[in-house]
Scaffold this active site. Structure first.
Site, PDB file in Angstrom:
ATOM      1  N   ASP A  65       0.848  -1.199   0.000  1.00 11.62           N
ATOM      2  CA  ASP A  65       0.000   0.000   0.000  1.00 11.62           C
ATOM      3  C   ASP A  65       0.886   1.253   0.000  1.00 11.62           C
ATOM      4  OD1 ASP A  65      -1.495  -2.210   1.725  1.00 11.62           O
ATOM      5  OD2 ASP A  65      -3.083  -0.846   1.101  1.00 11.62           O
ATOM      6  N   GLU A  80      -5.300   7.339   0.038  1.00  5.60           N
ATOM      7  CA  GLU A  80      -5.711   6.681   1.289  1.00  5.60           C
ATOM      8  C   GLU A  80      -4.617   6.694   2.344  1.00  5.60           C
ATOM      9  OE1 GLU A  80      -7.072   2.612   0.933  1.00  5.60           O
ATOM     10  OE2 GLU A  80      -7.105   2.356   3.107  1.00  5.60           O
ATOM     11  N   ASP A 126      -6.690   5.185  -4.375  1.00  6.81           N
ATOM     12  CA  ASP A 126      -6.608   4.043  -3.465  1.00  6.81           C
ATOM     13  C   ASP A 126      -5.524   3.144  -4.048  1.00  6.81           C
ATOM     14  OD1 ASP A 126      -9.026   1.762  -1.925  1.00  6.81           O
ATOM     15  OD2 ASP A 126      -6.829   1.833  -1.862  1.00  6.81           O
ATOM     16  N   LEU A 140      -4.026   0.520  -3.109  1.00  2.00           N
ATOM     17  CA  LEU A 140      -4.293  -0.911  -3.040  1.00  2.00           C
ATOM     18  C   LEU A 140      -5.653  -1.084  -2.366  1.00  2.00           C
ATOM     19  CD1 LEU A 140      -1.805  -3.691  -1.845  1.00  2.00           C
ATOM     20  CD2 LEU A 140      -4.282  -3.852  -1.668  1.00  2.00           C
ATOM     21  N   THR A 157      -6.865  -4.600   0.849  1.00  2.00           N
ATOM     22  CA  THR A 157      -5.721  -4.932   1.720  1.00  2.00           C
ATOM     23  C   THR A 157      -6.057  -6.089   2.661  1.00  2.00           C
ATOM     24  OG1 THR A 157      -5.082  -2.600   1.665  1.00  2.00           O
ATOM     25  CG2 THR A 157      -4.025  -3.973   3.321  1.00  2.00           C
ATOM     26  N   THR A 184     -19.644  -7.073   0.980  1.00  2.00           N
ATOM     27  CA  THR A 184     -18.379  -7.186   1.697  1.00  2.00           C
ATOM     28  C   THR A 184     -18.110  -8.591   2.215  1.00  2.00           C
ATOM     29  OG1 THR A 184     -17.133  -6.379   3.614  1.00  2.00           O
ATOM     30  CG2 THR A 184     -19.516  -6.468   3.851  1.00  2.00           C
TER      31      THR A 184
HETATM   32  N1  LIG Z   1     -14.485  -0.414   8.129  1.00  2.00           N
HETATM   33  C1  LIG Z   1     -13.565  -0.178   7.181  1.00  2.00           C
HETATM   34  N2  LIG Z   1     -12.358   0.302   7.510  1.00  2.00           N
HETATM   35  C2  LIG Z   1     -11.435   0.545   6.532  1.00  2.00           C
HETATM   36  N3  LIG Z   1     -11.629   0.343   5.210  1.00  2.00           N
HETATM   37  C3  LIG Z   1     -12.821  -0.126   4.863  1.00  2.00           C
HETATM   38  C4  LIG Z   1     -13.837  -0.421   5.808  1.00  2.00           C
HETATM   39  N4  LIG Z   1     -14.901  -0.884   5.123  1.00  2.00           N
HETATM   40  C5  LIG Z   1     -14.555  -0.880   3.824  1.00  2.00           C
HETATM   41  N5  LIG Z   1     -13.308  -0.423   3.671  1.00  2.00           N
HETATM   42  C6  LIG Z   1     -12.603  -0.203   2.401  1.00  2.00           C
HETATM   43  O1  LIG Z   1     -13.565  -0.414   1.359  1.00  2.00           O
HETATM   44  C7  LIG Z   1     -13.189  -1.541   0.584  1.00  2.00           C
HETATM   45  C8  LIG Z   1     -14.429  -2.334   0.316  1.00  2.00           C
HETATM   46  O2  LIG Z   1     -14.825  -2.891   1.544  1.00  2.00           O
HETATM   47  P1  LIG Z   1     -15.075  -4.477   1.584  1.00  2.00           P
HETATM   48  O3  LIG Z   1     -13.857  -5.141   1.036  1.00  2.00           O
HETATM   49  O4  LIG Z   1     -15.313  -4.758   3.034  1.00  2.00           O
HETATM   50  O5  LIG Z   1     -16.294  -4.666   0.735  1.00  2.00           O
HETATM   51  C9  LIG Z   1     -12.161  -2.310   1.390  1.00  2.00           C
HETATM   52  O6  LIG Z   1     -11.302  -2.990   0.501  1.00  2.00           O
HETATM   53  C10 LIG Z   1     -11.477  -1.196   2.164  1.00  2.00           C
HETATM   54  O7  LIG Z   1     -10.550  -0.572   1.261  1.00  2.00           O
HETATM   55  P2  LIG Z   1      -8.962  -0.837   1.413  1.00  2.00           P
HETATM   56  O8  LIG Z   1      -8.749  -2.316   1.198  1.00  2.00           O
HETATM   57  O9  LIG Z   1      -8.388   0.027   0.316  1.00  2.00           O
HETATM   58  O10 LIG Z   1      -8.575  -0.371   2.776  1.00  2.00           O
HETATM   59 MG   LIG Z   2     -10.129   0.744  -0.593  1.00  2.00          MG
HETATM   60 MG   LIG Z   3      -7.247   0.516   3.620  1.00  2.00          MG
HETATM   61 MG   LIG Z   4      -6.591   0.865   0.035  1.00  2.00          MG
END
Ligand SMILES: Nc1ncnc2c1ncn2[C@@H]1O[C@H](COP(=O)(O)O)[C@@H](O)[C@H]1OP(=O)(O)O
Ligand SMILES: [Mg+2]
Ligand SMILES: [Mg+2]
Ligand SMILES: [Mg+2]
Length: 321
Positions: free
Chosen positions: A56, A79, A121, A123, A126, A198
């Site tokens: 990331d 991010e 974003d 990555l 994650t 999700t």
């Molecule tokens: N509670 C959370 N805290 C941090 N990031 C979140 C959260 N919910 C969703 N995300 C971000 O939104 C994306 C989609 O959510 P999900 O995978 O749960 O459907 C995740 O990949 C994450 O992005 P990232 O991976 O860039 O941190």
């Molecule tokens: Mg994301």
């Molecule tokens: Mg993240």
């Molecule tokens: Mg991210």
């Protein structure tokens, strides 16, 4: 040809290439085997486990440095606050994007560098990276994407979704408003309404919204996968909708994918049907949740079916605190 193209076309052409370079950095870190994961929620981020890896941090540095080097006056919001320097790479640009210049509206052609906000974003997914390494399940890496969204007057006008682990060499899906979608052929109908949601941030409101959709035959099946970018790719390739009735994701998760989905005739709003705003001073969280639908379903049917009490618990907050 590059220098003759309008600013937005040049920014997208560079962003396609930069997203692919970031994908290469992600793969290199993964191949190196040491993710150096930190949990951002421990430094006051709140909201539960929020991992950040060396991939990331390096990917964000690469994207921001490269874009800023060529476009001095753009505003970039990424991010990750912590990044790791990586060697400067001369990116070049994607030639196919330049062909869009002649299709763009005059309004978009006249956009200036200081009028856009670029949401990055580096990555997305994650949690899936961390799980893939923990469980030695590399199939999860397909859910990783690099997202670069370009907003003008608070709304998305272009988006880039790079998927480094798609088949062998990855793929990049991109779109500019009014100029079509490139990198995949969107599905325009399906016999089944599969809804994606999700995998790692399930909650009561997420589940209740999905149950309501099932009762109205708007969700024949539910798939739980990671990443906002990956879920919109699933919607473009045959799923009916991506429903996330929770406040967890951020503007960098949705700006790029909204632009790409819009170009394919789909729609992305919060779960109450409100447009998500992308001005530089907006609240970073998508407090109204996310609802993204394919071109072949009625977005309004999904909004109308999600219970009002869930919507009431997910208010829109448009200005930064
Ligand atoms: N509670 C959370 N805290 C941090 N990031 C979140 C959260 N919910 C969703 N995300 C971000 O939104 C994306 C989609 O959510 P999900 O995978 O749960 O459907 C995740 O990949 C994450 O992005 P990232 O991976 O860039 O941190
Ligand atoms: Mg994301
Ligand atoms: Mg993240
Ligand atoms: Mg991210």
């Amino acid at each position: 040809m590059f220098n003759k193209a309008s600013f937005l076309t040049r920014l997208v052409a560079s962003s396609v290439r930069v997203s692919e370079a970031a994908g290469g950095i992600i793969k290199n870190v993964m191949a190196g085997g040491d993710l150096k994961i930190v949990d951002k929620s421990e430094s006051g981020g709140g909201g539960g486990y929020d991992p950040q890896t060396e991939a990331d941090r390096r990917a964000q540095y690469c994207i921001v440095q490269s874009l800023q080097r060529h476009f001095h006056d753009i505003k970039i919001i990424g991010e990750e606050e912590d990044t790791t320097a990586c060697p400067e790479l001369e990116m070049g640009f994607n030639e196919d994007v330049l062909l869009s210049d002649r299709l763009m509206s005059n309004e978009l052609k006249e956009i200036k560098e200081n009028e856009v906000v670029v949401w990055v974003d580096p990555l997305d997914g994650t949690s899936e990276v961390a799980l893939a390494v923990k469980n030695k399940n590399l199939a999860l890496l397909e859910q990783v994407t690099v997202l670069i969204g370009i907003a003008y007057k608070g709304r998305p006008v272009a988006g880039i979704i790079h998927q480094p682990y798609h088949s062998t060499s990855g793929r990049t899906v991109w779109a500019i408003k009014g100029c079509g979608i490139h990198g995949l052929v969107p599905v325009t109908e399906s016999s089944q309404k599969i809804v994606v949601t999700t995998r790692s941030h399930l909650s009561e409101s997420v589940s209740s919204a999905l149950e309501a959709l099932k009762t109205r035959n708007l969700a024949d099946n539910v798939e739980k996968v990671g990443g906002a970018g990956y879920k919109v790719l699933k919607v473009l390739e045959g799923c009916a909708a991506y429903v996330f009735a929770s406040a967890g994701c951020k503007k960098w998760d949705t700006c790029a994918v909204e632009a790409v989905l819009d170009a394919a005739g789909g729609k992305l709003t919060d779960i109450s049907g409100r447009d998500i705003r992308y001005e530089s001073d907006v609240q970073l969280n998508n407090t109204g949740g996310v609802l993204a639908t394919a071109s072949w379903v009625k977005h309004q049917d999904y909004i109308d079916t999600i219970p009002q009490e869930i919507k009431n618990n997910l208010p829109e907050i448009s200005s930064k605190k």
